[in-house]
Motif scaffolding. Structure first.
Motif, PDB file in Angstrom:
ATOM      1  N   LYS A  29      42.813  39.383  47.416  1.00 17.22           N
ATOM      2  CA  LYS A  29      43.353  40.333  46.457  1.00 17.22           C
ATOM      3  C   LYS A  29      42.501  40.347  45.187  1.00 17.22           C
ATOM      4  O   LYS A  29      41.864  39.347  44.834  1.00 17.22           O
ATOM      5  N   GLU A  32      43.496  40.162  39.169  1.00 17.89           N
ATOM      6  CA  GLU A  32      44.646  40.581  38.356  1.00 17.89           C
ATOM      7  C   GLU A  32      45.879  40.762  39.234  1.00 17.89           C
ATOM      8  O   GLU A  32      46.991  40.369  38.853  1.00 17.89           O
ATOM      9  N   THR A  33      45.679  41.357  40.396  1.00 20.95           N
ATOM     10  CA  THR A  33      46.803  41.551  41.316  1.00 20.95           C
ATOM     11  C   THR A  33      47.373  40.213  41.770  1.00 20.95           C
ATOM     12  O   THR A  33      48.595  40.019  41.796  1.00 20.95           O
ATOM     13  N   ASP A  36      49.412  38.536  39.150  1.00 24.14           N
ATOM     14  CA  ASP A  36      50.717  39.178  38.978  1.00 24.14           C
ATOM     15  C   ASP A  36      51.659  38.869  40.132  1.00 24.14           C
ATOM     16  O   ASP A  36      52.880  38.787  39.961  1.00 24.14           O
ATOM     17  N   ILE A  37      51.091  38.693  41.336  1.00 25.97           N
ATOM     18  CA  ILE A  37      51.919  38.448  42.523  1.00 25.97           C
ATOM     19  C   ILE A  37      52.603  37.094  42.452  1.00 25.97           C
ATOM     20  O   ILE A  37      53.794  36.960  42.771  1.00 25.97           O
ATOM     21  N   ARG A 243      37.590  39.231  43.267  1.00 27.21           N
ATOM     22  CA  ARG A 243      38.685  38.974  44.205  1.00 27.21           C
ATOM     23  C   ARG A 243      38.868  37.472  44.417  1.00 27.21           C
ATOM     24  O   ARG A 243      37.930  36.691  44.236  1.00 27.21           O
TER      25      ARG A 243
END
Length: 299
Positions: A29, A32-33, A36-37, A243
């Motif tokens: 991922k 940033e994603t 947040d996850i 990533r």
């Protein structure tokens, strides 16, 4: 030690729920994603997990993160002292003091009584426990329920190096304050058991109110250690081309549930005539994921 270990039964064993495959959920991922996850995957310690993930991935911390983390830890301690433990002890479930989110004085008086500060010495802690003020009655009931030596675990305190490996170490709120003179004396008299662990919450509450919680650490690139409501939370991560290329986390619960860890030792040191207190032991140890207690199959 000045206490004697009681006659104990090793019949109870812990069966934790399967762990989520966190690495599989975030590797590949965008950084940033992924950052947040992680907090969204878990109901507890979201602020600590979010801060650790961002630090390990080289991302800036969110605005107001320090206050959010302090609020998260404080809320957890107040829920234990005023709701969870009293209900388990048959004292009736209460609630954290009204206005605790906004007024440090409200918290200090509710927890520590008229003194509005944590007991600074062994003598002051003894006096506080006998005062009937604040959280003292709950702690006294915990001490009376178990007695010296019961449900104790004697393990090395967590270090930054040990935090990154899910082995048998003492990674808890009590470990964070183990050097406090009052807690050292309490451990010498009662052992590192339920009363020691519960009383340590007093000193973590004081740290929240005074702004003296330990700062997050980044001992190496891609490594972050963040204080959390249950101990020290660790993340190791690598990013490549924006990533996540590798990710691992070790929580206080991982240390708690490790073979030979605090939970296993605590259950083994529970007196044979007090196995009914095992759910209270679990409430005090406070794993962040479901754990079922069962009798071992001796066959």
């Amino acid at each position: 030690m000045t206490y004697a270990r009681p006659l104990c039964s090793p019949r109870l064993v812990a069966r934790p729920a399967p762990a989520l495959p966190v690495a599989r959920l975030v590797v590949g991922k965008p950084v940033e994603t992924a950052a947040d996850i992680l907090p969204r995957l878990f109901n507890l310690c979201r602020a600590a997990q979010g801060a650790a993930a961002r630090l390990a991935l080289g991302l800036p911390l969110a605005e107001g993160w320090r206050e959010t983390l302090r609020h998260e830890i404080l809320r957890d301690h107040l829920m234990r002292l005023f709701l969870v433990w009293p209900a388990r002890l048959g004292m009736g479930a209460g609630a954290p003091p009204a206005g605790w989110e906004r007024d440090a004085g409200v918290v200090a008086r509710a927890v520590f009584g008229p003194a509005a500060r944590a007991p600074a010495t062994p003598e002051a802690l003894t006096a506080f426990l006998g005062s009937g003020h604040g959280a003292a009655p709950v702690l006294v009931r915990i001490g009376d329920a178990f007695g010296p030596g019961a449900a104790c675990a004697e393990l090395p305190l967590v270090t930054p190096e040990a935090a990154l490996t899910p082995g048998a170490v003492e990674n808890s709120v009590a470990a964070r304050h183990a050097g406090h003179p009052a807690l050292r004396t309490l451990a010498a008299r009662h052992g590192r058991g339920p009363l020691w662990r519960a009383a340590a919450r007093l000193y973590d509450i004081a740290a929240c109110l005074e702004g003296t919680l330990p700062a997050p650490l980044t001992p190496a690139p891609g490594v972050a250690l963040v204080p959390a409501a249950r101990g020290l939370y660790a993340v190791r991560a690598k990013a490549r081309d924006g990533r996540v290329a590798a990710f691992a986390r070790v929580t206080p619960t991982d240390h708690l549930l490790a073979p030979g860890g605090v939970l296993e030792q605590s259950l083994a040191a529970l007196p044979a005539d007090r196995t009914g207190l095992a759910p209270l032991v679990l409430d005090i140890l406070d794993p962040c994921s479901p754990v079922r207690l069962e009798e071992a199959d001796d066959a």
